[in-house]
Design an enzyme around this catalytic site. Sequence first.
Site, PDB file in Angstrom:
ATOM      1  N   THR A 253      -8.693   1.445  -9.604  1.00 28.49           N
ATOM      2  CA  THR A 253      -8.305   0.146  -8.904  1.00 28.49           C
ATOM      3  C   THR A 253      -8.604  -1.141 -10.149  1.00 28.49           C
ATOM      4  O   THR A 253      -9.706  -0.715 -10.813  1.00 28.49           O
ATOM      5  CB  THR A 253      -9.270  -0.299  -7.798  1.00 28.49           C
ATOM      6  OG1 THR A 253      -9.155   1.060  -6.843  1.00 28.49           O
ATOM      7  CG2 THR A 253      -8.662  -1.331  -7.002  1.00 28.49           C
TER       8      THR A 253
ATOM      9  N   SER B 275      -7.791   0.955   3.559  1.00 29.50           N
ATOM     10  CA  SER B 275      -8.024   0.654   2.100  1.00 29.50           C
ATOM     11  C   SER B 275      -9.438  -0.397   2.250  1.00 29.50           C
ATOM     12  O   SER B 275      -9.459  -1.130   3.344  1.00 29.50           O
ATOM     13  CB  SER B 275      -6.982  -0.266   1.517  1.00 29.50           C
ATOM     14  OG  SER B 275      -7.391  -0.789   0.182  1.00 29.50           O
TER      15      SER B 275
ATOM     16  N   ARG C 198       0.755  -1.292  -0.001  1.00 25.79           N
ATOM     17  CA  ARG C 198      -0.074   0.072   0.025  1.00 25.79           C
ATOM     18  C   ARG C 198       0.795   1.127   0.083  1.00 25.79           C
ATOM     19  O   ARG C 198       1.975   1.210   0.491  1.00 25.79           O
ATOM     20  CB  ARG C 198      -0.628   0.091   1.109  1.00 25.79           C
ATOM     21  CG  ARG C 198      -1.798   1.114   1.374  1.00 25.79           C
ATOM     22  CD  ARG C 198      -2.942   1.189   0.640  1.00 25.79           C
ATOM     23  NE  ARG C 198      -4.049   2.024   1.014  1.00 25.79           N
ATOM     24  CZ  ARG C 198      -4.942   2.284   0.266  1.00 25.79           C
ATOM     25  NH1 ARG C 198      -5.118   1.778  -1.193  1.00 25.79           N
ATOM     26  NH2 ARG C 198      -6.077   3.174   0.607  1.00 25.79           N
TER      27      ARG C 198
ATOM     28  N   ASN D  94      -6.143   4.643  -7.211  1.00 27.83           N
ATOM     29  CA  ASN D  94      -7.469   5.143  -6.499  1.00 27.83           C
ATOM     30  C   ASN D  94      -8.479   5.704  -7.629  1.00 27.83           C
ATOM     31  O   ASN D  94      -9.173   4.754  -8.210  1.00 27.83           O
ATOM     32  CB  ASN D  94      -7.103   6.363  -5.358  1.00 27.83           C
ATOM     33  CG  ASN D  94      -8.292   6.329  -4.747  1.00 27.83           C
ATOM     34  OD1 ASN D  94      -9.001   5.521  -4.311  1.00 27.83           O
ATOM     35  ND2 ASN D  94      -8.293   7.811  -3.806  1.00 27.83           N
TER      36      ASN D  94
ATOM     37  N   ASP E 173      -7.946   8.366   0.632  1.00 31.98           N
ATOM     38  CA  ASP E 173      -8.438   7.171   1.322  1.00 31.98           C
ATOM     39  C   ASP E 173      -8.417   7.556   2.814  1.00 31.98           C
ATOM     40  O   ASP E 173      -8.877   6.774   3.697  1.00 31.98           O
ATOM     41  CB  ASP E 173      -7.585   6.088   1.050  1.00 31.98           C
ATOM     42  CG  ASP E 173      -8.433   5.261  -0.247  1.00 31.98           C
ATOM     43  OD1 ASP E 173      -9.424   5.796  -0.787  1.00 31.98           O
ATOM     44  OD2 ASP E 173      -7.775   4.471  -0.712  1.00 31.98           O
TER      45      ASP E 173
ATOM     46  N   GLY F  69     -13.491  -1.206  -7.055  1.00 32.23           N
ATOM     47  CA  GLY F  69     -14.864  -0.515  -6.758  1.00 32.23           C
ATOM     48  C   GLY F  69     -14.997   0.288  -5.268  1.00 32.23           C
ATOM     49  O   GLY F  69     -16.154   0.165  -4.824  1.00 32.23           O
ATOM     50  N   GLY F  70     -14.060   0.745  -5.035  1.00 32.01           N
ATOM     51  CA  GLY F  70     -13.919   1.830  -3.816  1.00 32.01           C
ATOM     52  C   GLY F  70     -14.518   0.974  -2.605  1.00 32.01           C
ATOM     53  O   GLY F  70     -14.282  -0.206  -2.279  1.00 32.01           O
TER      54      GLY F  70
HETATM   55  O1  DON Z   1      -8.152   1.435  -1.494  1.00 34.53           O
HETATM   56  C1  DON Z   1      -9.069   1.496  -1.553  1.00 34.53           C
HETATM   57  O2  DON Z   1     -10.139   1.242  -0.946  1.00 34.53           O
HETATM   58  C2  DON Z   1      -9.302   2.460  -2.830  1.00 34.53           C
HETATM   59  N1  DON Z   1      -8.333   3.181  -3.029  1.00 34.53           N
HETATM   60  C3  DON Z   1      -9.933   1.516  -3.934  1.00 34.53           C
HETATM   61  C4  DON Z   1     -10.368   2.405  -5.101  1.00 34.53           C
HETATM   62  C5  DON Z   1     -11.013   2.004  -6.099  1.00 34.53           C
HETATM   63  O3  DON Z   1     -11.305   0.643  -5.965  1.00 34.53           O
HETATM   64  C6  DON Z   1     -11.574   2.735  -7.354  1.00 34.53           C
HETATM   65  N2  DON Z   1     -11.879   1.581  -8.358  1.00 34.53           N
HETATM   66  N3  DON Z   1     -12.992   1.493  -8.881  1.00 34.53           N
END
Ligand code: DON
Length: 625
Positions: free
Chosen positions: A424, A495, A150, A444, A466, A517-518
């Site tokens: 991501t 994360s 990370r 991100n 984040d 997918g955040g």
């Molecule tokens: O680490 C995380 O939770 C975020 N940076 C993930 C970002 C993400 O999945 C964006 N994509 N769609």
Amino acid sequence: MRDADRIDTSRPRWPTFRHDRAPRSLGVGLLLLLFVSACQPGDTGAGTETGVGSGAASAFIEAGGAFPEGWPFAAEDAPVTATEGMVASTDEFASRVGIEILAAGGNAVDAAVATGLALAVVNPEAGNLGGGGFMMIRLADGTVFAQDHREKAPMAATRDMYLDEDGNVTDLSVRGHLAAGVPGTVSGLWEAHRRFGALEWTDVVQPSIDLAHGFEVTTRLVSTLDAAQEGIRAFEHSARIFLPGDAVPGIGDTFAQPDLAAVLTRLRDQGPDDFYRGETAALIVAEMERGGGIITLEDLDRYETVWRDPVAFDYRGYTVHSMPPPSSGGLTMAAIANMLERWDLGAMGWNSPETIHVMAESFRRAYADRNEYLADPDFVELPTGEFLSEAYADSRAETISTERATPSAEVNPGIDAFLDESHTTHYAVVDAEGNAVAVTTSINSWYGGKVVVEGAGFFLNNTMDDFASKPGTPNQFGLVQGERNAIGPEKRMLSAMSPTIVEDADGDLFLVTGTPGGATIITTVLQSIFNVVDHGMNVVQAVHAPRVHHQHLPDLVFHEYGGVGGATASALEALGHTVLERDPGPPDAYFTGGMSGDLQLIMAMPDGSLTAWSDPRRGGTALGR
Ligand code: DON
């Protein structure tokens, strides 16, 4: 708010991706060794159909299961099958690199590293050198490893660095140079290869160099560049490379990235020293100085990948292995799974109001605790034991009513004992020996903070967002996170990324799963497991099935566009939920149109074969051999 009965059956089906030609050249003779025996139907002109098509038979179909009318993905497609190895990623070129590495005698880690580097070239919106991620490895002997690469906050980062003089959050955590954390991807891929790789480092890096010399632009790349072009145009060097002639490249154009090829060549020849201490490090720091960023040579030099103890929990006899903090994935999934074991989701029915209700209530409670308590374990004490304990799950689950939704305002973080103290992408590989690797990697947002390092040709992340820039206020994913995840020098931001490996009741490899997918990553990964374990779906169905999501705040049950029928939504609203159908966007918004992340799922079958499916939500490809 949702339009109760809106499932638009007239909406065109998702376009099918075609990558009709292989990249120009694919590395030191590896093509000679290529033997691809199975590939995702409809996505590729390469490979044969041998091994494809074990049929769509599944307990889900036999029990009369079906997706909502008008849902764009079928339950009947046949999965990709193989016996000698499988690679699933969001991009066919990258999956092909992985499968070629397996064919050349590489193991799953070699193939994952090569696929990850290829994604940094062909999937610049998310694959990366300038970001970070997490890797789960399960060796064929059953040993499981969790690798954290990370990003970290730079040493000069401060708690309030994104607040204006009135204390309001600015956009500097998402856009531009200040948004970047110290990248970890190069270190992580190197460490994984150093520890487990079988092929030479040069062999796993070479295919990405070849791709950087030129590959044919895909529909996905055009679509995401189109969506991000305004942000990219704000940075001259980014626009020069990614909007050549001030325009998005056309599908099928050859796209060459000479600066990136040079960085990858130095990576091949010098290992990570160049990136963290050499010419590439100097280019990153020069870019920082030019744009007001704060990453220094010392930050880069001090960056280290960390091997951590994986999170493991039982779900209905299966053992789920996933990432520990600073990913919130493993612990939050454990808390949700432990709560949900109180209900027989299979008997309650897939996508029924009853099932969605108890899932949403469990998601709500676990996210309340995730958002409040979880953060970088090297900086903050975490209630790890509580997240994993049945007693905690009992105390949380017993407040769930099957008669009514509990407003999030009434669901406070619930670990009293602890309170006393204080865009991501994912890829997966299984090799012929049964070694399995799952990696979720990110800058991100799509194209990160939109800043390309001049002379190096890669985007820097905006993962500093984040952190809780201002604890108690939402970040770009709407996550309202707490004090423990405030910014601090050299701290890793929390994360949701959750690369996950599941074993069956005999302790054998069963599923390799993960997604971008955040904030929705955790609930998407869990639903892939529930779909298989509780609802008897095969890999295709488990990937295609529409998903729901709840993250405590905002107090909404989200569902994908067209994923929940009007009667089900009304039943949920009668229980007190506010149901929000994700906005489909314009008709051609393939990648943003009301969908969640693109899941990559591999399943080990009882007969020793593998089945896999790559999510059509962003046009990925699973390849087997
Ligand atoms: O680490 C995380 O939770 C975020 N940076 C993930 C970002 C993400 O999945 C964006 N994509 N769609």
